[in-house]
Design an enzyme around this catalytic site. Structure first.
Site, PDB file in Angstrom:
ATOM      1  CG  ASP A 112      -1.706  -1.289   1.371  1.00  0.00           C
ATOM      2  OD1 ASP A 112      -2.253  -1.745   0.355  1.00  0.00           O
ATOM      3  OD2 ASP A 112      -1.756  -1.828   2.479  1.00  0.00           O
ATOM      4  CE  LYS A 116      -1.574  13.092  -3.077  1.00  0.00           C
ATOM      5  NZ  LYS A 116      -1.958  13.753  -4.351  1.00  0.00           N
TER       6      LYS A 116
END
Length: 205
Positions: A112, A116
């Site tokens: 991941d 953001k």
């Protein structure tokens, strides 16, 4: 060879799990401890772990077709027999994997990478993956997660705290060193560049 030919070669040549339920233990001959390396990228963690624990059986899972193909080809050329590569989404692969309680160690390398908050819904490490790992890991098995995105580390830590089948190896949840003697390519680069890496170690209860 054209770009389209290469893409077809990677797509057709990358090893994949068979359809339906399948056994992780059948992927590699022998009876050594079973390990999962999820998101191995260019493969450094697989090669270093294979050298550090040649008696163990290591299954690497990588979603990127090109990397899975190239790493598998290199393993074959080097005649490394205690590692098997699977290409695909670990969440989809592991929900079909057996047997329960068979895995001794799991490493997730820099998953991941999107920092953001709007990308949270794309996270690989979520309830689905944690549930499958909990099912597949034996009591006392180790789960190691490392990332260079602090926001992600905090999310993983908070999530593991809420899962009763895992206990953190340290009071704060983080550990200083990689416990498996197997660096990922991204970890190696981060260390060389002096960048922080957050490492989490948990134990299957």
């Amino acid at each position: 060879m054209s770009d389209s030919d290469l893409r077809r070669l990677y797509r057709e040549g990358a090893p994949r799990a068979k359809e339906g339920r399948f056994s992780l233990e059948d992927l590699i001959a022998g009876s050594g401890e079973l390990e999962l390396d999820i998101g191995f990228g260019r493969g450094l963690s697989l090669f270093e772990r294979a050298a550090a624990a040649p008696q163990n059986r290591i299954v690497g899972i990588e979603v990127k077709t090109k990397l899975a193909f190239l790493v598998n080809e290199r393993l074959r050329k080097l005649e490394i027999h205690n590692v098997a590569v699977l290409c695909g989404d670990a969440r989809e692969i592991l929900k079909r994997a057996e047997p329960d309680g068979s895995v001794r160690r799991v490493a997730l390398h820099f998953p991941d990478p999107w920092w953001k908050k709007r990308h949270d819904k794309r996270r690989v490490i979520g309830e689905a993956l944690i549930a499958e790992l909990s099912r597949l890991m034996m009591p006392g098995a180790e789960l190691f997660i490392q990332t260079d995105v602090e926001h992600r580390a905090e999310q993983y830590l908070a999530q593991l705290i809420e899962v009763p089948t895992f206990s953190l190896a340290s009071e704060g949840g983080y550990v200083e060193q990689n416990p498996f003697d197997a660096r990922s390519n991204r970890e190696k680069r981060a260390i060389e560049d002096g960048l922080p890496v957050w490492r989490i170690l948990a134990t299957r209860s």
